[in-house]
Scaffold this motif. Structure first.
Motif, PDB file in Angstrom:
ATOM      1  N   ARG A 102      -0.042 -15.134 -10.211  1.00 30.06           N
ATOM      2  CA  ARG A 102      -1.210 -14.257  -9.887  1.00 30.06           C
ATOM      3  C   ARG A 102      -2.514 -14.595 -10.626  1.00 30.06           C
ATOM      4  O   ARG A 102      -2.758 -15.628 -11.602  1.00 30.06           O
ATOM      5  CB  ARG A 102      -0.743 -12.850 -10.783  1.00 30.06           C
ATOM      6  CG  ARG A 102       0.339 -12.262 -10.041  1.00 30.06           C
ATOM      7  CD  ARG A 102       0.424 -10.866 -10.660  1.00 30.06           C
ATOM      8  NE  ARG A 102       1.776 -10.054 -10.280  1.00 30.06           N
ATOM      9  CZ  ARG A 102       1.863  -9.544  -9.090  1.00 30.06           C
ATOM     10  NH1 ARG A 102       0.901  -9.634  -8.160  1.00 30.06           N
ATOM     11  NH2 ARG A 102       3.077  -9.095  -8.650  1.00 30.06           N
ATOM     12  N   LEU A 104      -4.473 -13.097 -12.133  1.00 33.57           N
ATOM     13  CA  LEU A 104      -4.652 -12.453 -13.847  1.00 33.57           C
ATOM     14  C   LEU A 104      -3.450 -12.335 -14.227  1.00 33.57           C
ATOM     15  O   LEU A 104      -2.770 -11.279 -14.183  1.00 33.57           O
ATOM     16  CB  LEU A 104      -5.525 -11.073 -13.664  1.00 33.57           C
ATOM     17  CG  LEU A 104      -6.927 -11.161 -13.165  1.00 33.57           C
ATOM     18  CD1 LEU A 104      -7.300  -9.531 -13.117  1.00 33.57           C
ATOM     19  CD2 LEU A 104      -7.849 -11.823 -14.432  1.00 33.57           C
ATOM     20  N   PRO A 106      -0.244 -11.188 -16.227  1.00 33.33           N
ATOM     21  CA  PRO A 106      -0.161 -10.229 -17.319  1.00 33.33           C
ATOM     22  C   PRO A 106       0.355 -11.005 -18.730  1.00 33.33           C
ATOM     23  O   PRO A 106       1.233 -11.916 -18.457  1.00 33.33           O
ATOM     24  CB  PRO A 106       0.893  -9.269 -16.776  1.00 33.33           C
ATOM     25  CG  PRO A 106       1.648 -10.101 -15.704  1.00 33.33           C
ATOM     26  CD  PRO A 106       0.803 -11.229 -15.166  1.00 33.33           C
TER      27      PRO A 106
ATOM     28  N   PHE B 486       1.595  -1.797 -14.696  1.00 32.00           N
ATOM     29  CA  PHE B 486       0.654  -0.867 -14.021  1.00 32.00           C
ATOM     30  C   PHE B 486       0.607   0.671 -14.915  1.00 32.00           C
ATOM     31  O   PHE B 486       1.682   0.728 -15.785  1.00 32.00           O
ATOM     32  CB  PHE B 486       1.163  -0.431 -12.826  1.00 32.00           C
ATOM     33  CG  PHE B 486       1.123  -1.562 -11.899  1.00 32.00           C
ATOM     34  CD1 PHE B 486       0.092  -1.989 -11.309  1.00 32.00           C
ATOM     35  CD2 PHE B 486       2.089  -2.292 -11.777  1.00 32.00           C
ATOM     36  CE1 PHE B 486      -0.164  -3.051 -10.578  1.00 32.00           C
ATOM     37  CE2 PHE B 486       2.256  -3.340 -10.789  1.00 32.00           C
ATOM     38  CZ  PHE B 486       0.886  -3.760 -10.016  1.00 32.00           C
ATOM     39  N   ASN B 487      -0.527   1.189 -14.825  1.00 29.21           N
ATOM     40  CA  ASN B 487      -0.896   2.530 -15.382  1.00 29.21           C
ATOM     41  C   ASN B 487      -0.275   3.644 -14.324  1.00 29.21           C
ATOM     42  O   ASN B 487      -0.832   3.630 -13.327  1.00 29.21           O
ATOM     43  CB  ASN B 487      -2.283   2.543 -15.756  1.00 29.21           C
ATOM     44  CG  ASN B 487      -2.535   3.917 -16.686  1.00 29.21           C
ATOM     45  OD1 ASN B 487      -1.611   4.450 -17.192  1.00 29.21           O
ATOM     46  ND2 ASN B 487      -3.731   3.871 -17.083  1.00 29.21           N
ATOM     47  N   PRO B 518      -2.217   2.530  -8.804  1.00 28.62           N
ATOM     48  CA  PRO B 518      -2.404   2.621 -10.244  1.00 28.62           C
ATOM     49  C   PRO B 518      -3.306   3.774 -10.536  1.00 28.62           C
ATOM     50  O   PRO B 518      -4.278   4.286  -9.893  1.00 28.62           O
ATOM     51  CB  PRO B 518      -3.060   1.183 -10.617  1.00 28.62           C
ATOM     52  CG  PRO B 518      -2.909   0.472  -9.376  1.00 28.62           C
ATOM     53  CD  PRO B 518      -2.735   1.318  -8.183  1.00 28.62           C
ATOM     54  N   GLU B 520      -5.985   4.427 -12.459  1.00 27.65           N
ATOM     55  CA  GLU B 520      -7.472   3.793 -12.352  1.00 27.65           C
ATOM     56  C   GLU B 520      -7.873   3.668 -11.117  1.00 27.65           C
ATOM     57  O   GLU B 520      -9.164   3.931 -10.783  1.00 27.65           O
ATOM     58  CB  GLU B 520      -7.712   2.723 -13.387  1.00 27.65           C
ATOM     59  CG  GLU B 520      -6.931   1.499 -13.222  1.00 27.65           C
ATOM     60  CD  GLU B 520      -5.541   1.399 -13.687  1.00 27.65           C
ATOM     61  OE1 GLU B 520      -5.260   2.562 -14.193  1.00 27.65           O
ATOM     62  OE2 GLU B 520      -4.997   0.387 -13.547  1.00 27.65           O
ATOM     63  N   THR B 564      -2.329  -6.149  -8.214  1.00 24.50           N
ATOM     64  CA  THR B 564      -2.393  -7.070  -9.445  1.00 24.50           C
ATOM     65  C   THR B 564      -2.111  -6.258 -10.686  1.00 24.50           C
ATOM     66  O   THR B 564      -2.821  -5.451 -11.010  1.00 24.50           O
ATOM     67  CB  THR B 564      -3.753  -7.593  -9.753  1.00 24.50           C
ATOM     68  OG1 THR B 564      -4.165  -8.241  -8.355  1.00 24.50           O
ATOM     69  CG2 THR B 564      -3.856  -8.853 -10.694  1.00 24.50           C
ATOM     70  N   THR B 566      -2.325  -4.817 -14.238  1.00 23.97           N
ATOM     71  CA  THR B 566      -3.372  -4.806 -15.139  1.00 23.97           C
ATOM     72  C   THR B 566      -2.875  -4.592 -16.706  1.00 23.97           C
ATOM     73  O   THR B 566      -3.927  -4.681 -17.365  1.00 23.97           O
ATOM     74  CB  THR B 566      -4.335  -3.662 -14.627  1.00 23.97           C
ATOM     75  OG1 THR B 566      -3.468  -2.609 -14.538  1.00 23.97           O
ATOM     76  CG2 THR B 566      -5.093  -4.050 -13.410  1.00 23.97           C
TER      77      THR B 566
END
Lengths: 125, 588
Positions: A102, A104, A106, B486-487, B518, B520, B564, B566
């Motif tokens: 990815r 970004l 994690p 994830f949130n 997610p 957000e 993706t 976060t």
């Protein structure tokens, strides 16, 4: 002897070529018209048969195409493919999280008390 | 010429003229006066109106995957007036079509012009039969085009797609709602046949091409549907509930991404299904939503200014006596903010917010969130649910409704109300049809997303959404709904089942989790409802049964959508049921 009778010209019935030709010329278009009509009619029926045959083969080809489409749809359906996967006919290697690159990435959580239940097939086995 | 001769000629001419005049008059009568009548009789004898069947349109998912297709078959019929050798034809047809030869011979002897022998005969079998007839110089059998509807994915999405009856009319699901569009318009052609029954093509009469049915492209994504169905199957097997329902929605468009429930049925064999299996529970089941309904009172009270982000409400330490009855919380709480009321799912806090708003205002918000009305999904049988107006409330209703009791709603309404929070305050009309397309796929009629109404401003929706994010964090009621990276925002719901004999059924619960991810930037809303799971009462909660199912669906969906992560990864934890099983094994 009656000389007058002898001199009288013999009444003949000559063939009147001119009239015949004239009649023939008049009848010719009628004849050719009639023959053409019969010829065209025959052609029409022959073409009709060809159209019928072509339509039939077209119908058959379309039907065959639809049968094949239905077969392809059935064989490539999600259900069929899942059955093949579960029977082992198709081998699928699951992609694990660490194999996914990815942009970004994690960061790994160091806290061990955090809860998580997310995809965890093992918990069902 | 003498007088006698002349007289004879005149008489003969007059007689001849009279005869010819009579014949002419008769011909004029037949050709002109009786034209219509004789034309019709002649047409009935030779001409036939041949129906050209329109092809039924296909049903596709949003990526073009075929969900309902047509398998061409034939209807074999006989014209007994064309049959020259009935015995041999009966023997041949009987052997090929698996029919009784004696019965066929009897039918052929009737002399009828249209005798249906067998329907739904495979195309290849029909061709073989006619080839054999041709080689044996037999005639009198014909075929008509027909088709069988097939659903290649079987029971998957069966409730949404629906099925056809024996007259090829849609009687459930999309097949029913869009029956006219899918069916198209049959064409016709007037034809004449020769004495052998073959069509005389040059004598073709009026003709109209059929208009094939349109293809229907759904908003459903079969990848996501497969994820959802896998989890539904596992949950149905594991928890043995009466029913389990799940919905996945795009909150920004109202498009249904996946929808399913158990028990289910195979639309290829609807005759084998029980009525209970055929119900699309997402739109026709009414449930008491439980605590997922608390978002309504929170959003309403904030929007009306009855409370604000800092307002503190006294939650009576877990026991609130109102109108002579006691309302309880699971744990005793004292002062709580609106956020905490949602996170801890306080019944007393929610009831107090409703009391502060007043019955009429609160009722207005219940209706604004879409409860008590049909939301207009393109599926037959959607119900409005049951939300009584304040004039029919008793004294307790205002304290019970905020916690999701004294109200009956559909699973779809719960999912769409959560979408209001996820998309910034708009109630979207749920859509399951993306577009209608011509058979060639060229002309498209797109169905645009439709905002039913603005329920709350974006600021209010965001505040409630943030509070719902905390619900899945440690300390909240739905920690099992978390997804690594994830949130997640959401709300659990646990409601005791209404008994058919009145009151509530002891030990029976409808548990649910409705959330989005997610948090957000929500990409999907997912609702999971488990009705009467066969587990111990201390496990029968939305947070323990429905939340883990949500978590698994959400994680797989995030992978499929290539979202993706976060947040940092979190370690795996056994599901609550696995925990109990492990503990039981250790004690034995």
């Amino acid at each position: 002897m009656n000389m007058h009778a002898l001199e009288t010209p013999v009444r003949s019935n000559p063939v009147q070529i001119g009239k015949i030709l004239r009649m023939a010329l008049l009848l010719m278009p009628l004849l050719s018209g009639g023959l053409s009509f019969v010829y065209i009619k025959n052609q029409q029926f022959a073409l009709g048969d060809q159209i019928r045959q072509t339509e039939r083969s077209l119908r058959e080809t379309r039907a065959e195409n639809e049968v094949l489409l239905a077969k392809v749809t059935s064989m490539t359906s999600r259900r069929a493919l899942q059955e093949r996967v579960s029977s082992g006919f198709i081998a699928v290697v699951p992609v694990t999280g660490d194999k996914i690159a990815r942009l970004l990435p994690p960061t790994q959580e160091t806290e061990t008390t955090a809860l998580r239940t997310a995809f965890n097939g093992a918990s069902r086995q | 010429m003498n007088k006698v001769d002349r007289t004879r000629i005149i008489v003969a001419s007059a007689v001849a003229s009279a005869i010819f005049t009579a014949f002419s008059a008769r011909l004029v009568h037949i050709h002109i006066t009786k034209h219509e009548e004789y034309s019709r009789i002649a047409a009935d004898k030779h001409s036939k109106r041949q129906i050209i069947r329109a092809k039924r349109g296909m049903i596709l998912d949003r990526n073009g995957e075929i969900l309902a297709a047509n398998l061409p078959v034939r209807t074999i019929f006989a014209d007994a007036s064309h049959i020259t050798n009935p015995q041999e034809l009966a023997t041949l047809a009987a052997s090929r079509l698996s029919l009784d030869a004696a019965e066929l011979a009897e039918k052929f002897a009737s002399g009828k012009k249209y005798i249906v022998l067998k329907r739904q005969v495979p195309e290849q079998l029909t061709l073989d039969l006619f080839e054999e007839m041709q080689s044996r110089r037999l005639r009198g059998l014909y075929s008509e085009k027909d088709s069988i509807r097939t659903y290649p994915n079987g029971s998957m999405l069966g409730h949404v797609i629906g099925f056809l009856n024996h007259e090829r009319k849609g009687i459930q699901g999309i097949e029913r709602t869009f029956d006219a569009e899918l069916t198209g318009t049959d064409g016709y052609r007037y034809i004449e046949r020769d004495r052998t029954g073959r069509e005389i093509v040059p004598y073709r009469g009026l003709e109209e091409e059929p208009e094939n049915g349109q293809n229907i492209r759904l908003t459903i994504d079969m990848h996501l549907q497969a994820i959802l169905e896998e989890e539904l199957d596992a949950t149905y097997k594991e928890l043995r509930p009466e029913t389990v329902t799940a919905i996945l929605v795009d909150p920004h468009t109202g498009g249904i991404l996946a929808m399913g429930s158990r028990p289910t049925f195979d639309p290829n064999n609807p005759g084998e299904a029980k009525p209970e299996q055929m119900k699309n529970r997402a739109i026709i089941d009414m449930v008491e939503p439980g605590s997922t309904f608390k978002i309504v009172v929170a959003a309403g009270a904030l929007n009306e200014g009855t409370v604000d982000e800092k307002t503190s409400i006294f939650c009576e330490n877990g026991r609130f006596v109102y109108a002579g009855r006691t309302l309880r919380d699971h744990h005793g709480y004292a002062q709580m903010s609106v956020r905490d009321i949602l996170v801890k799912s306080s019944n007393i806090g929610s009831a107090k917010m409703a009391l502060m708003m007043g019955a009429d205002k609160y009722y207005e918000y219940v209706r604004r969130f879409g409860f008590g009305e049909r939301l207009g999904i393109e599926l037959p049988g959607e119900i409005a649910g049951l939300v009584h107006p304040p004039s029919r409330w008793d004294k307790l209703t205002i304290t019970r409704m905020p916690m999701g009791h004294a109200v009956a709603v559909t699973p779809l309404q719960i999912a769409m109300s959560m979408s209001v929070i996820a998309n910034g305050g708009k109630l979207m009309s749920p859509r399951i049809v993306q577009s209608l397309e011509s058979p060639q796929g060229r002309e498209k009629t797109m169905k645009a997303p439709l905002v039913i109404r603005n329920v709350v401003p974006e600021k209010t929706a965001r505040f409630v959404g943030n509070a719902l994010s905390a619900v899945t964090q440690p300390g909240g009621t739905a920690t099992y709904a978390r997804v690594t990276g994830f949130n997640v925002a959401g709300k659990t719901g646990t409601a005791q089942k209404v008994s058919p004999n009145g009151g509530y059924a002891a030990g029976k619960y409808v548990v649910s989790f409705s959330g989005f991810m997610p948090a957000e930037d929500p990409r999907f809303v997912c609702l999971v409802i488990v009705d009467d799971a066969k587990v111990a009462s201390n496990l029968n909660y939305g947070g323990t049964l429905a939340a883990p199912v949500f978590s698994r669906i959400a994680e797989k969906t995030a992978r499929y959508m290539n979202l993706t992560p976060t947040l940092p990864a979190i370690p795996l934890l056994d599901s609550p049921l696995a925990k109990i099983e492990n503990a039981t094994q250790k004690t034995h």
